[in-house]
Write a protein that holds these residues in place. Structure first.
Motif, PDB file in Angstrom:
ATOM      1  N   UNK A  44       3.053  27.091  13.765  1.00  0.00           N
ATOM      2  CA  UNK A  44       2.876  27.711  12.499  1.00  0.00           C
ATOM      3  C   UNK A  44       2.944  27.127  11.211  1.00  0.00           C
ATOM      4  N   UNK A  45       3.345  25.898  11.418  1.00  0.00           N
ATOM      5  CA  UNK A  45       3.544  24.985  10.081  1.00  0.00           C
ATOM      6  C   UNK A  45       2.198  23.948  10.297  1.00  0.00           C
ATOM      7  N   UNK A  46       1.270  24.381   9.378  1.00  0.00           N
ATOM      8  CA  UNK A  46       0.031  23.515   9.370  1.00  0.00           C
ATOM      9  C   UNK A  46       0.216  21.897   9.098  1.00  0.00           C
ATOM     10  N   UNK A  47       0.024  21.026  10.072  1.00  0.00           N
ATOM     11  CA  UNK A  47       0.158  19.598   9.828  1.00  0.00           C
ATOM     12  C   UNK A  47      -0.619  19.052   8.820  1.00  0.00           C
ATOM     13  N   UNK A  48      -1.708  19.781   8.297  1.00  0.00           N
ATOM     14  CA  UNK A  48      -2.380  19.406   7.138  1.00  0.00           C
ATOM     15  C   UNK A  48      -1.542  19.550   5.949  1.00  0.00           C
ATOM     16  N   UNK A  49      -0.242  20.326   6.164  1.00  0.00           N
ATOM     17  CA  UNK A  49       0.416  20.598   4.870  1.00  0.00           C
ATOM     18  C   UNK A  49       1.200  19.108   4.413  1.00  0.00           C
ATOM     19  N   UNK A  50       1.070  18.198   5.382  1.00  0.00           N
ATOM     20  CA  UNK A  50       1.504  16.939   5.077  1.00  0.00           C
ATOM     21  C   UNK A  50       0.677  16.432   3.825  1.00  0.00           C
ATOM     22  N   UNK A  51      -0.258  16.798   3.767  1.00  0.00           N
ATOM     23  CA  UNK A  51      -1.012  16.314   2.580  1.00  0.00           C
ATOM     24  C   UNK A  51      -0.568  16.516   1.202  1.00  0.00           C
ATOM     25  N   UNK A  52       0.309  17.717   1.138  1.00  0.00           N
ATOM     26  CA  UNK A  52       1.103  18.066  -0.078  1.00  0.00           C
ATOM     27  C   UNK A  52       2.071  16.878  -0.529  1.00  0.00           C
ATOM     28  N   UNK A  53       2.833  16.235   0.765  1.00  0.00           N
ATOM     29  CA  UNK A  53       3.858  15.232   0.158  1.00  0.00           C
ATOM     30  C   UNK A  53       3.003  14.049   0.303  1.00  0.00           C
ATOM     31  N   UNK A  54       2.031  13.682   0.760  1.00  0.00           N
ATOM     32  CA  UNK A  54       1.536  12.294   0.913  1.00  0.00           C
ATOM     33  C   UNK A  54       1.491  11.418  -0.207  1.00  0.00           C
ATOM     34  N   UNK A  55       1.264  11.998  -1.765  1.00  0.00           N
ATOM     35  CA  UNK A  55       1.116  11.489  -2.969  1.00  0.00           C
ATOM     36  C   UNK A  55       2.378  10.772  -3.284  1.00  0.00           C
ATOM     37  N   UNK A  56       3.669  11.692  -2.785  1.00  0.00           N
ATOM     38  CA  UNK A  56       4.709  11.162  -3.366  1.00  0.00           C
ATOM     39  C   UNK A  56       5.695  10.603  -2.537  1.00  0.00           C
ATOM     40  N   UNK A  57       5.120  10.560  -1.077  1.00  0.00           N
ATOM     41  CA  UNK A  57       5.908   9.882  -0.085  1.00  0.00           C
ATOM     42  C   UNK A  57       6.307   8.574  -0.453  1.00  0.00           C
ATOM     43  N   UNK A  58       5.730   7.771  -0.820  1.00  0.00           N
ATOM     44  CA  UNK A  58       5.778   6.265  -1.429  1.00  0.00           C
ATOM     45  C   UNK A  58       6.864   6.464  -2.286  1.00  0.00           C
ATOM     46  N   UNK A  59       7.212   7.339  -3.084  1.00  0.00           N
ATOM     47  CA  UNK A  59       8.355   7.315  -4.232  1.00  0.00           C
ATOM     48  C   UNK A  59       9.471   7.625  -3.243  1.00  0.00           C
ATOM     49  N   UNK A  60       9.610   8.570  -2.071  1.00  0.00           N
ATOM     50  CA  UNK A  60      10.439   8.818  -1.420  1.00  0.00           C
ATOM     51  C   UNK A  60      10.952   7.803  -0.352  1.00  0.00           C
ATOM     52  N   UNK A  61      10.104   6.974  -0.031  1.00  0.00           N
ATOM     53  CA  UNK A  61      10.484   5.961   1.078  1.00  0.00           C
ATOM     54  C   UNK A  61      11.464   5.034   0.481  1.00  0.00           C
ATOM     55  N   UNK A  62      11.769   4.800  -0.980  1.00  0.00           N
ATOM     56  CA  UNK A  62      12.687   4.074  -1.468  1.00  0.00           C
ATOM     57  C   UNK A  62      14.059   4.647  -1.098  1.00  0.00           C
ATOM     58  N   UNK A  63      14.377   5.921  -1.190  1.00  0.00           N
ATOM     59  CA  UNK A  63      15.514   6.734  -0.872  1.00  0.00           C
ATOM     60  C   UNK A  63      15.634   6.715   0.616  1.00  0.00           C
ATOM     61  N   UNK A  64      14.707   6.937   1.310  1.00  0.00           N
ATOM     62  CA  UNK A  64      15.066   6.939   2.563  1.00  0.00           C
ATOM     63  C   UNK A  64      15.484   5.738   3.299  1.00  0.00           C
ATOM     64  N   UNK A  65      15.039   4.356   2.658  1.00  0.00           N
ATOM     65  CA  UNK A  65      15.386   3.064   3.057  1.00  0.00           C
ATOM     66  C   UNK A  65      17.045   2.948   2.535  1.00  0.00           C
ATOM     67  N   UNK A  66      17.105   3.481   1.506  1.00  0.00           N
ATOM     68  CA  UNK A  66      18.524   3.066   0.735  1.00  0.00           C
ATOM     69  C   UNK A  66      19.441   3.871   1.394  1.00  0.00           C
ATOM     70  N   UNK A  67      19.126   5.079   1.950  1.00  0.00           N
ATOM     71  CA  UNK A  67      20.251   5.977   2.709  1.00  0.00           C
ATOM     72  C   UNK A  67      20.256   5.183   4.191  1.00  0.00           C
ATOM     73  N   UNK A  68      19.231   4.746   4.736  1.00  0.00           N
ATOM     74  CA  UNK A  68      19.217   4.231   5.979  1.00  0.00           C
ATOM     75  C   UNK A  68      20.064   2.925   5.965  1.00  0.00           C
ATOM     76  N   UNK A  69      19.937   2.253   5.046  1.00  0.00           N
ATOM     77  CA  UNK A  69      20.647   0.801   4.706  1.00  0.00           C
ATOM     78  C   UNK A  69      22.185   1.263   4.649  1.00  0.00           C
ATOM     79  N   UNK A  70      22.415   2.185   3.840  1.00  0.00           N
ATOM     80  CA  UNK A  70      24.092   2.508   3.624  1.00  0.00           C
ATOM     81  C   UNK A  70      24.474   3.040   4.857  1.00  0.00           C
ATOM     82  N   UNK A  71      23.915   3.732   5.323  1.00  0.00           N
ATOM     83  CA  UNK A  71      24.393   4.655   6.773  1.00  0.00           C
ATOM     84  C   UNK A  71      24.840   3.534   7.856  1.00  0.00           C
ATOM     85  N   UNK A  72      23.891   2.303   7.952  1.00  0.00           N
ATOM     86  CA  UNK A  72      24.166   1.408   8.796  1.00  0.00           C
ATOM     87  C   UNK A  72      25.403   0.264   8.337  1.00  0.00           C
ATOM     88  N   UNK A  73      25.568   0.312   7.059  1.00  0.00           N
ATOM     89  CA  UNK A  73      26.620  -0.462   6.635  1.00  0.00           C
ATOM     90  C   UNK A  73      28.160   0.193   7.026  1.00  0.00           C
TER      91      UNK A  73
END
Length: 441
Positions: A369-398
């Motif tokens: 029901x959720x179109x995979x093509x909808x990922x195009x909506x977040x593709x442009x800002x994914x790079x900006x969100x990757x910093x937060x993903x990496x930071x949270x992963x890093x803190x979680x492992x510490x």
């Protein structure tokens, strides 16, 4: 009042100061000269390549000497079991937190996007990689073709697998293998000296990576989907400060003090958008904070593949955002299915370039029901969100490393207090001190 050793050093001699300057300079360059900034990507790539070059020997030497010096193979199994129990619980909790916040804040509501207008070709490559990434294939890939190939494959888990086997063998051989263990201990000193040298290239890497991100994607793209980006950063902050903060308090330390202790590494992760960039420094700092080497050597590398709190928050939040933006209503059963698949897909794509986007594609595939093509909506800002993903992963492992060390009774509380209070003179690769001393076991 005791003054920290770091506070007595001039600002210009601290690595995190120069990393921060590199980040600010990179953002400014990318903003004022987008074309030039986008062309600086090789600087960031070169630094990441340098770090990846030293990750295998750091993990191998830390794990092998830790196991060989623990005088007991049985403790290794307990550490691994407790670590994976922790990973499973908090990874699932991160998924649930992302799901709850997306319902409360509704970042995609009111967008009324027609799926037919989305550019499916833009995300086709990620969807194909998601189809290729399976849990079975991931598990089989942990076993290297040869002992040596583990160090050239680029797989953290392959190095960890070989290091554990080698460490167990040394422990079982006993005194006969003592000269080998001593040699590896001495070699570790040299390798951590190398780590300290490489870390001083971090400001250039952060400068190039940030200039590329801002120059290529621009702040305009960030503002256009500000609701999603803001929601993700807010959710991650809540998870770190409230969830992990509670875990830290129950373990006997402050999450804020831990963040201050790891500020140089956090800036490095922010600047390069890669938690791997700070992996060697995290291993050394966790040992300096009183966690036993055998615990650090197992939990940190394994956590980089199995304890991805930031990635898990992103997956459920982005999936619900796409559903809301395209007007798709998901039943409770379908949302639970998303949770289950997200848990598996986050492991199957671990260590793959663009893993966050790949796991999102694999997660969406389970709910047609959720179109995979909808990922195009977040593709442009994914790079900006990757910093937060990496930071949270890093803190979680510490946090996971200190918690598991505490569970095992292998956390030197006095050393932890000194490190977090800033009164310890323990060496740190991230601060440019190459010394490697014995850690409390």
């Amino acid at each position: 009042m005791t003054t920290s050793p770091e506070a007595r050093r001039p600002w210009w001699s601290l690595l995190y100061t120069w990393v921060l300057i590199g980040i600010v300079a990179g953002v400014t360059t990318g903003w004022l000269a987008p074309g030039f900034g986008a062309g600086l990507q090789p600087l960031g790539q070169a630094f990441i390549a340098l770090v990846k070059m030293i990750i295998p020997p750091v993990i191998f030497l830390t794990v092998v000497t830790g196991i060989a010096g623990s005088h007991g193979v049985g403790s290794l199994g307990r550490v691994a079991l407790k670590a994976f129990a922790y990973f499973l619980f908090f990874s699932t909790l991160a998924l649930v937190v992302g799901l709850i916040v997306s319902h409360l804040l509704q970042p995609g509501a009111g967008m009324h996007v027609d799926p037919a207008t989305l550019d499916a070709a833009a995300v086709k490559g990620y969807a194909a990689k998601a189809h290729e990434s399976t849990l079975t294939g991931f598990l089989l890939a942990i076993i290297p073709e040869t002992l040596v190939s583990a160090f050239t494959s680029g797989s953290i888990l392959q190095v960890l697998f070989v290091a554990i086997l080698f460490g167990i063998a040394l422990s079982l051989v006993g005194e006969t293998a003592a000269p080998v263990t001593d040699l590896l201990e001495r070699l570790a000193t040299v390798v951590f000296k190398l780590v300290s040298l490489v870390m001083w290239a971090a400001p250039f890497g952060a400068f190039g990576a940030m200039a590329f991100t801002v120059g290529k994607y621009g702040v305009g793209t960030l503002l256009s989907l500000g609701a999603l980006v803001g929601t993700f950063y807010l959710t991650s902050a809540i998870f770190v400060l409230v969830v992990l903060g509670t875990v830290a308090a129950l373990t006997g330390f402050s999450i804020l003090k831990l963040l201050r202790y790891l500020r140089a590494e956090l800036l490095l992760v922010l600047g390069t958008s890669s938690s791997e960039a700070a992996l060697p420094a995290l291993i050394e700092k966790m040992q300096a904070a009183g966690a036993a080497r055998e615990v650090v050597g197992v939990v940190v590398p394994a956590g980089y593949s199995f304890n991805l709190d930031g990635t898990n928050i992103y997956m459920t939040l982005a999936a619900l955002f796409i559903a809301q933006a395209t007007g798709v209503h998901l039943s409770l059963g379908e949302q639970l299915a998303l949770l289950g698949v997200a848990m598996l897909s986050s492991k199957g794509a671990a260590g793959v370039t663009g893993a966050g986007f790949i796991t999102l594609a694999a997660t969406l595939a389970i709910v047609p029901k959720v179109p995979v093509a909808g990922m195009a909506l977040v593709l442009g800002v994914d790079r900006f969100m990757s910093e937060c993903r990496s930071l949270t992963n890093f803190i979680g492992n510490a946090v996971a490393t200190l918690v598991v060390a505490r569970w095992e009774g292998k956390l030197d509380r006095a050393a932890l207090a000194r490190a977090l209070d800033g009164t310890s003179a323990a060496p740190s690769a991230a601060e440019g001190d190459p010394r490697l001393t014995e850690r409390a076991q």
